[in-house]
Each structure stands twice: as structure tokens, then as C-alpha cells.
Design an enzyme around this catalytic site. Structure first.
Site, PDB file in Angstrom:
ATOM      1  CG  HIS A  66      -5.934   1.853   5.216  1.00 32.47           C
ATOM      2  ND1 HIS A  66      -5.397   2.819   6.043  1.00 32.47           N
ATOM      3  CD2 HIS A  66      -4.970   0.923   5.032  1.00 32.47           C
ATOM      4  CE1 HIS A  66      -4.147   2.481   6.327  1.00 32.47           C
ATOM      5  NE2 HIS A  66      -3.869   1.341   5.729  1.00 32.47           N
ATOM      6  CG  ASN A 105      -1.781   1.189   1.353  1.00 29.94           C
ATOM      7  OD1 ASN A 105      -1.842   2.015   0.436  1.00 29.94           O
ATOM      8  ND2 ASN A 105      -2.484   1.319   2.479  1.00 29.94           N
ATOM      9  CD  GLU A 126      -2.822   5.380   6.776  1.00 26.94           C
ATOM     10  OE1 GLU A 126      -2.812   5.365   5.533  1.00 26.94           O
ATOM     11  OE2 GLU A 126      -1.959   4.798   7.467  1.00 26.94           O
TER      12      GLU A 126
END
Ligand code: 13P
Length: 258
Positions: free
Chosen positions: A99, A11, A101
Site C-alpha cells: 500500500h 480499507n 502509505e
């Protein structure tokens, strides 16, 4: 690791430029030539998907092209968003949802994560649903309940026929980008419990086939021990995926631990 084929994702988050994305993917391709028994995907930023995808295609690489996010509506007035049809058109076959974030920096709640997860699977693509507890939740002893809730809510109404295209990434938020890795025993414990939830939702056969990755400060030096755990089927790699030689070493550790 078990009979499940390991899966390693890189990622890249909001890193690289066009030239460095190109050289990074070339380094990954070169480093993995001839390596078998593992699935690998890279997740470049949206603007570089076509560039990275065309290098993968030119080189006949088995490394898959992934997207870090997608919107759940098919098209329309959603300024700044990117649809699954657009991503597929760019050669993407696997998409991250949930995710940490996006959950904790961009403010995506469970409803959005669920809609995105469902949309990815309904579109026939592969989905990596990311879950994981924050530090305060861990300290309050809520690791397993947070993971369970995120798995159950993310997968609401997702039918069993679709879960062979699903991977879960367990990424404890306190371990992401901090250099603090979950111990192999802690990762195994959390991931074994996630598999129990999947068993409850989809039965033992399906649950035993779903891969669960670990993510959070995975490096070449700790990868092998993590991937040796029975419920750790690979990893989702952030920082260490930005240097081809480090990422390749992590992929090799997954094959060695399989
Ligand atoms: P780091 O490997 O940089 O901790 O990031 C993990 C991650 O968030 C992968 O999605």
C-alpha cells in the site's frame, strides 16, 4: 468490467474504535444482504480483526476479513509485527501488500513489498498487491514504468500457480485521500498496461483472470463510471468505506457495472 467478478475492498486504515468498527461492519452486512455477483472484503485495524470477524461469522456474511499488512517471517523476535499464521488464526483470508502509505510514509521498499507478497501467497492466502505512481512521477510521464516496475518487483519468483489468488490494486498516490480521482479513461489506460505486464509474466489466460482494482478517492458518485471500464474490476476504498451507506452504494455500483 468484464467476465471477471468485481471485487470491492474497504480499507479502514488507522480509523475506527471497537464500537464504531462493530457498527460499521454491521451496517455493511445489512446493506449487502441478498446482493450477489461481487466479492467484498473489509480491512479493519489489527486490534479489531477478531471483533469484526466474529460479527461476520455470526451473521453468516460472505464479506471477507482482510488485513492491511503482515510480516513475512513466520515467527520470532520481530517486535510489533504480526505474522500470517496469526492473521489466519483470526479469520483473515486476504492481505494487502505494498500500500502506498506503507511504501511512502512507513518507508517500505521494494524488497519488503516483495517478501511480504511472496509470503502471503506462499501461505495460501489471497494477496492484493498495491501499486501506483506519485504525482511527480506522473508529471514526468513515468506512470506506466513505475507501475510496471512495482508489479515486476513485487511478483518476482511468484509462480503462475499462485496468481489466481492475486489481485492488483492500482492506486495513484496523488489520488489517495485527496478527492482527486483518476479519470475513468486514465484508470483504464494504466490498468490495461498493468494487465499487459501480467500477460508478459504469466501468459494471457492467467492475466485475463487476475482482477485489477482501482483505488483513490472512489465515491458512490464516481464509482459506476470507473467500474464500467474494461480493465477496472472493482475498487479499493479508503475514506468512503468508513460510512456503511457510502461503501454499500459503491459495492452496488460494481454489480450494476458488471
Ligand atoms: P481513499 O479512498 O481515501 O482515497 O483511499 C484509497 C486507498 O488508499 C485505499 O487503499
Amino acid at each position: 468490467m468484464t467476465t471477471r467478478r468485481p471485487f470491492i475492498g474497504g480499507n479502514w486504515k488507522m480509523n475506527t474504535e471497537r464500537a464504531s468498527a462493530s457498527s460499521l461492519v454491521r451496517g455493511v452486512i445489512d446493506g449487502l444482504v441478498g446482493l450477489q455477483g461481487v466479492d467484498v472484503a473489509v480491512f479493519p485495524p489489527f486490534p479489531y480483526l477478531l471483533t469484526v470477524g466474529s460479527i461476520l461469522r455470526e451473521r453468516g456474511s460472505a464479506v471477507r476479513l482482510g488485513a492491511q499488512d503482515a510480516y513475512f517471517e513466520p515467527d520470532g523476535a520481530f517486535t510489533g509485527e504480526v505474522s500470517l499464521a496469526m492473521l489466519r488464526d483470526c479469520g483473515v483470508s486476504v492481505v494487502l501488500t505494498g500500500h502506498s502509505e506503507r511504501r511512502h510514509i512507513l518507508g517500505e521498499g521494494e524488497t519488503i513489498v516483495h517478501l511480504k507478497t511472496k509470503a502471503v501467497l506462499d501461505a495460501g492466502l489471497e494477496c492484493i498487491l498495491c501499486v501506483g505512481e506519485k504525482l511527480d512521477e506522473r508529471e514526468e510521464g513515468r506512470t506506466d514504468s513505475v507501475n510496471e516496475e512495482q508489479v515486476r518487483l513485487g511478483l518476482r519468483d511468484v509462480p503462475a500457480e499462485q496468481v489466481d489468488r492475486l489481485t492488483i490494486a492500482y492506486e495513484p498516490v496523488w489520488a489517495i485521500g485527496t478527492g482527486r480521482t483518476a479519470s475513468p479513461a486514465d484508470a483504464q489506460d494504466a490498468q490495461m498496461k498493468i494487465r499487459r505486464v501480467l500477460t508478459d509474466l504469466y501468459g494471457k489466460d492467467h492475466a485475463s483472470r487476475i482482477r485489477i482494482m482501482y483505488g483513490g478517492s472512489v465515491k458512490a458518485s464516481n464509482a459506476r463510471e470507473l467500474f464500467a471500464q474494461p480493465d477496472v474490476d472493482g475498487g479499493l476504498i479508503g475514506g468512503a468505506s468508513l460510512k456503511a451507506s457510502d461503501f454499500v452504494a459503491i459495492v452496488r455500483a460494481a454489480v450494476a457495472g458488471a
